[in-house]
Every structure is written in structure tokens, then in C-alpha cells.
Scaffold this motif. Sequence first.
Motif, short mmCIF file in Angstrom:
data_model
loop_
_atom_site.label_atom_id
_atom_site.label_comp_id
_atom_site.label_asym_id
_atom_site.label_seq_id
_atom_site.Cartn_x
_atom_site.Cartn_y
_atom_site.Cartn_z
N HIS A 1 0.82 -1.22 0.00
CA HIS A 1 0.00 0.00 0.00
C HIS A 1 0.85 1.27 0.00
O HIS A 1 0.36 2.35 -0.31
N LYS B 1 1.02 1.03 -4.65
CA LYS B 1 -0.36 1.46 -4.90
C LYS B 1 -0.48 2.42 -6.09
O LYS B 1 -1.52 2.49 -6.73
N ASP B 2 0.57 3.19 -6.39
CA ASP B 2 0.48 4.21 -7.44
C ASP B 2 1.35 3.88 -8.65
O ASP B 2 1.75 4.77 -9.39
N THR B 3 1.64 2.60 -8.84
CA THR B 3 2.48 2.23 -9.97
C THR B 3 1.83 1.14 -10.81
O THR B 3 1.14 0.28 -10.27
N THR B 4 2.06 1.20 -12.09
CA THR B 4 1.58 0.13 -12.98
C THR B 4 2.75 -0.77 -13.38
O THR B 4 2.56 -1.79 -14.02
N PHE C 1 -1.38 -6.33 -6.71
CA PHE C 1 -0.64 -5.09 -7.02
C PHE C 1 0.30 -5.30 -8.21
O PHE C 1 1.23 -4.51 -8.41
N ASP D 1 -3.11 6.41 6.84
CA ASP D 1 -3.97 6.48 5.65
C ASP D 1 -5.26 5.69 5.85
O ASP D 1 -6.36 6.18 5.53
#
Length: 448
Positions: A257, A261-264, A286, A343
Motif C-alpha cells: 500500500h 499502490k500508485d504504480t503500474t 498489485f 492512511d
Amino acid sequence: MKAFKAYDIRGEYGKDLNKEMVYRIGYFLPQVLPMKEILIGRDVRLSSDEMFEALSEGLRDAGVDVADAGLTTTPMVYWGTGKYGFDASIMITASHNPKNHNGLKVSAKNVLPVGYDNGLKKLESLVDSDTKVEKKDKGQIRKLNMKPDYLEFLNQYKKDYSGLKLAIDFSNGMASLFSKDLFGDQYVALNEKADGTFPGHEPNPLEPENQEQIKEAVKKHHADLGIIFDGDADRVMFIDEKGNFISPDLIIALFAHFFLKDTTKKEKVVHDIRTSKAVGEYLSKFNAETVIWRVGRAYGATKLREVDGIYGGELAGHYYFRDFYYSDSGLLASLIMLNITDDFKKQGKTVSQLIHEISSYANTGEVNFRIEEKQKAMDAVVSYFKKQETPTAYYDFDGYRLEFPDWWFNIRPSNTEPYLRFLAEAKSQKLLDEKTQQVFEILKSFTA
């Protein structure tokens, strides 16, 4: 020599290690690792100053310059080795061992771990030989204060935690160097003062008796999270808001997380052979590829570097990071965990709820059997279950790991003691009990 282990040099000071031996370790180390200047840090154990004097004297008599970092955490020495480009480094510590123990953790240039297979065996042979010391032009010694730069690095991961209630057990160890700098005054502190007699409890957070204080503090103060460090702060473990110990391997999944979480991009995450199957299953959400490898920093950190993984971890509470020279840091791991906890608290989720979402497997925990014929015992267990059913996955390094559709097990030998370590996991407690009973029956004939 008893003090030379698979991953480091460690033992009871005055028995397995003494200042004469430590002097010889310092003197002969440059014959194993080429160096002009070496970084040395130490923990607060009562024997650490004497060990530093002997070690640095040996190194300087071999013509090597010494940068004395004083009292540090082990990860701080790793970081300094990479940040300042030292040829090698040594941390004087026995980590989580009892107060009368001490040791040396050695790293080569670029923070490469030095274990028995890639340096310590040769060093042991030199130290134990009749080779006499021939003093060279004496190396210089200088003081090095790394704390401001190191704190600046850690602060990149720090955020506002004012919305969290925390309880932190420093185990009277080296994490206390950064207690106020990183956590302010927003926590209930236990065993915060660094003290080489470890008056609070032994600095091993894996032992249940050493977790009692932090568990009680979490419940008493209604904390969102409990944190407990080991003696040299390379390991950290966590307690959920209900006062339950979180199996450290599950934290590997939770770190997704923060890192994923913000990557492909398809990143690699390394974990040891004992890690719950649930971790890989969770990380697959993920788009992460898990790499299973051997237990211990000498192996885990090296494998993470080899595959260029983004992070990794172990059941013992070590967490490795690409952006930390592929090394482990308890303080860095704790900051990442606080980010995640904060978060999810804002979303109305507790830590226990997050952990429950990762795994519902029944787990034995690691069980030790005193067995001299370790290989024969392991082979007997593996042979029995391979006859019953074809494994869906099979790993034969660091012992064996066999996976089946509804359960799996790992059986591995201790590197230093006559013990076999066994761990199993299943989709139901009934199945787990059935399979572990079969294993225990097989091992009965081998137990001492």
C-alpha cells in the motif's frame, strides 16, 4: 571458531569473543576485503567500547584508516557505508542476543553483506592461524557524526502522525537515538533509554515474553499501533490495536500500500522461504512478482539487489529496501507502517482489519526440533508427502518448501545448532493439525 556464524560474528563476550580475537579480526580483515578506510559503529552494550578499541587498533596496525561513528543503529552504518562510499564497514552489536553477548556485522563496498560463504570463512581461518601480526604504517582515526544526514534521509518518509495514538518499545536499544526526532512526543514510550544492561527485557521482540509490555500498553492506552524494536534497530515488529502480535511476514504484503499502490510497473518483492503463501497472493493484486529466497540478511539483501526488487522482508522482522542500498532498517520500516496506518485510519480501517484481509490461513509458527541427523530427517518428511500428493511448488534451498493446493510446509536446518525448524500453513485448522501431526510422527524417530 564458535563466534563465526552464517551471517555475522557473534557470541558471548569473554568466552566466544575477546579483545585479542577482535584485534586479530581487525588486523586480518583487510586481507579479505580490500580497504583504505572503514566505517565502524557500535551499540550500547557494555563490551562495545572495548571491542571498538581492539578492532580499530587491529585495523590501524594493518594500515587502514578508521571512521568512528560512535553509537549508531546497524542500519545507520549500512546507510553510511553507501552514502559516503566507504570501502567496508563494521557494526559492533549482538543485535537481539542477551546483554553478555556481542558481535560484528561486516559489509563490503556498496553495502554488500559479508557472510560465511563470501568472506567470514576466510577471515576465520586467518584469525585462527599461527600467522603473526606484522604492524604496518599505522592508519588514522577520525570521528564521524552521521546523525544529521541520516535523519534528513529518514525524514523524507515521515509525515504528520498527530491523528494516531502510538505505543513504542525501544527495548533499551539503539532505536532510542531517534525517538524524539522521528516520533516527537506523540507516543507512549517503553524502555526508551539506551542501556546495555537491557533492564526492560531482552532486546529480542520475537520472544512472546518480550512483547508483554508493548501489548499491555497498546490496550491500556487504546493505541492504533504498537511498535517494538530489537537491540540494534535493524528489526521491527508490530502490535495491532487489539494488542495482538502481527506475524512479521504479513507486513511484507501490507507494504504494498506504500510502494505499489500508485504504480503500474511490475515490481519484484523478495521474501524468505518461511513466508506465508498469503503474502504472494495479496501482492499479486498489485501486479507484483514475488521472489522466494533464503533466510538471513546475507542472502535476502543480496537477492533483492540481484533482481532489483523494490523491497523485501523476512519472518524475523527484517525489511529491505531498494532505496536503502538494498539493506534493512527498522526505523524506516516503522515510518512506512505509520504512513499506511494513518492512511487507513482516515478511511475508517484498523490495522487488525487490514491484516485479516491479507490472511485467513491457519499457521503453526516456527517449531524447533532437536535433531542431529538433520538431512535424513528432512528427506524423510519430504519423501513421505511427495508420495501422498504431487506438490504444486517445490523449493530445495534453505531446507525444503513444498506447496500443495490447500496447505504448505517449510522444513530447514539451523545453521549453527542441532535443530530442525518446521513451519506449516493450511486453509483450515483441522487440515493443519492433521498434517503437522503426521510430520511430528515422522520426526519422533530422529529427535535426540
